[in-house]
Design an enzyme around this catalytic site. Structure first.
Site, mmCIF file in Angstrom:
data_model
loop_
_atom_site.group_PDB
_atom_site.id
_atom_site.type_symbol
_atom_site.label_atom_id
_atom_site.label_comp_id
_atom_site.label_asym_id
_atom_site.label_seq_id
_atom_site.Cartn_x
_atom_site.Cartn_y
_atom_site.Cartn_z
ATOM 1 N N HIS A 17 0.829 -1.197 0.000
ATOM 2 C CA HIS A 17 0.000 0.000 0.000
ATOM 3 C C HIS A 17 0.871 1.258 0.000
ATOM 4 O O HIS A 17 2.092 1.192 0.158
ATOM 5 C CB HIS A 17 -0.987 0.014 1.177
ATOM 6 C CG HIS A 17 -0.383 0.268 2.525
ATOM 7 N ND1 HIS A 17 -1.139 0.547 3.650
ATOM 8 C CD2 HIS A 17 0.908 0.302 2.952
ATOM 9 C CE1 HIS A 17 -0.360 0.725 4.683
ATOM 10 N NE2 HIS A 17 0.885 0.586 4.299
ATOM 11 N N CYS A 36 5.639 6.043 4.509
ATOM 12 C CA CYS A 36 4.432 5.358 4.016
ATOM 13 C C CYS A 36 3.880 6.036 2.766
ATOM 14 O O CYS A 36 3.010 5.482 2.095
ATOM 15 C CB CYS A 36 3.375 5.306 5.109
ATOM 16 S SG CYS A 36 3.856 4.225 6.455
ATOM 17 N N HIS A 42 4.930 -0.005 -0.453
ATOM 18 C CA HIS A 42 5.684 -0.885 0.436
ATOM 19 C C HIS A 42 4.702 -1.917 0.975
ATOM 20 O O HIS A 42 3.483 -1.735 0.893
ATOM 21 C CB HIS A 42 6.332 -0.095 1.582
ATOM 22 C CG HIS A 42 5.329 0.540 2.488
ATOM 23 N ND1 HIS A 42 4.718 1.737 2.207
ATOM 24 C CD2 HIS A 42 4.791 0.120 3.657
ATOM 25 C CE1 HIS A 42 3.862 2.036 3.167
ATOM 26 N NE2 HIS A 42 3.882 1.070 4.065
ATOM 27 N N HIS A 44 3.276 -5.071 3.789
ATOM 28 C CA HIS A 44 3.132 -5.529 5.171
ATOM 29 C C HIS A 44 2.649 -6.977 5.172
ATOM 30 O O HIS A 44 1.911 -7.392 4.281
ATOM 31 C CB HIS A 44 2.088 -4.695 5.930
ATOM 32 C CG HIS A 44 2.495 -3.280 6.160
ATOM 33 N ND1 HIS A 44 3.408 -2.918 7.125
ATOM 34 C CD2 HIS A 44 2.125 -2.135 5.539
ATOM 35 C CE1 HIS A 44 3.574 -1.605 7.101
ATOM 36 N NE2 HIS A 44 2.812 -1.091 6.141
ATOM 37 N N ASP A 82 -4.920 -10.605 -0.479
ATOM 38 C CA ASP A 82 -3.597 -11.227 -0.376
ATOM 39 C C ASP A 82 -2.800 -11.057 -1.669
ATOM 40 O O ASP A 82 -3.314 -11.307 -2.763
ATOM 41 C CB ASP A 82 -3.764 -12.720 -0.062
ATOM 42 C CG ASP A 82 -2.438 -13.376 0.282
ATOM 43 O OD1 ASP A 82 -1.591 -12.733 0.941
ATOM 44 O OD2 ASP A 82 -2.249 -14.547 -0.108
ATOM 45 N N HIS A 83 -1.558 -10.610 -1.515
ATOM 46 C CA HIS A 83 -0.650 -10.375 -2.644
ATOM 47 C C HIS A 83 -1.194 -9.325 -3.614
ATOM 48 O O HIS A 83 -0.936 -9.392 -4.825
ATOM 49 C CB HIS A 83 -0.298 -11.677 -3.371
ATOM 50 C CG HIS A 83 0.643 -12.536 -2.579
ATOM 51 N ND1 HIS A 83 0.246 -13.221 -1.457
ATOM 52 C CD2 HIS A 83 1.959 -12.781 -2.710
ATOM 53 C CE1 HIS A 83 1.283 -13.872 -0.954
ATOM 54 N NE2 HIS A 83 2.351 -13.614 -1.687
ATOM 55 N N GLU A 127 -0.724 -4.554 11.619
ATOM 56 C CA GLU A 127 0.036 -4.137 10.437
ATOM 57 C C GLU A 127 1.511 -4.487 10.636
ATOM 58 O O GLU A 127 2.210 -4.866 9.695
ATOM 59 C CB GLU A 127 -0.134 -2.642 10.189
ATOM 60 C CG GLU A 127 0.404 -2.196 8.852
ATOM 61 C CD GLU A 127 -0.086 -0.804 8.494
ATOM 62 O OE1 GLU A 127 -0.985 -0.692 7.657
ATOM 63 O OE2 GLU A 127 0.430 0.173 9.084
#
Ligand code: NI
Length: 137
Positions: A17, A36, A42, A44, A82-83, A127
């Protein structure tokens, strides 16, 4: 027999994100969001904990079948996020900053629609190991 018991299911997903407010210039975003706001995103490793509270069913001894809960989370949340790049790949965050707070609210609303109102639902989203949010508060 009206003892309430909480049951929990933990799941994980990895996602990228970027935190930025399109209404602000880069300098303001940089000041508010720091690293961020990296334009190249980047990632998480999110840890999601879903809590259901309800009464024990006399027939099963369960509050809620955790396999069923796991399937609901996987089908409606994990497969969606996811991903993924949350900003770019998901409709939910096209116009919503994908902070942990907003992600938790989106996940809650998604699951709330799938789980009977007789259960109290709460979502906790990590996170990082040290930063996590809960909704409803
Ligand atoms: Ni981040």
């Amino acid at each position: 027999m009206s003892e309430k018991v909480a049951v929990y299911r933990k799941e994980n997903f990895n996602a990228a994100h970027r935190l930025f407010n399109p209404a602000w210039d880069f300098a303001t975003n940089d000041k508010v969001f720091g690293k961020c706001n990296n334009p190249n995103y980047h990632g998480h490793n999110y840890e999601l904990i879903v809590k259901l509270t309800g009464e024990i069913d006399a027939d099963t001894g369960y509050v809620y079948d955790l396999k069923t809960l796991s399937d609901i989370i996987k089908e409606n949340v994990i497969e969606k996020f996811d991903h993924k790049n949350l900003n770019e790949d998901t409709a939910e965050f096209k116009n919503l900053i994908p902070t942990a707070e907003n992600i938790a609210v989106v996940i809650y609303n998604t699951l709330r629609a799938k789980i009977s109102v007789k259960y109290t639902l709460q979502v906790r989203l990590y996170e990082t190991a040290k930063n996590f949010v809960e909704y409803p508060a």
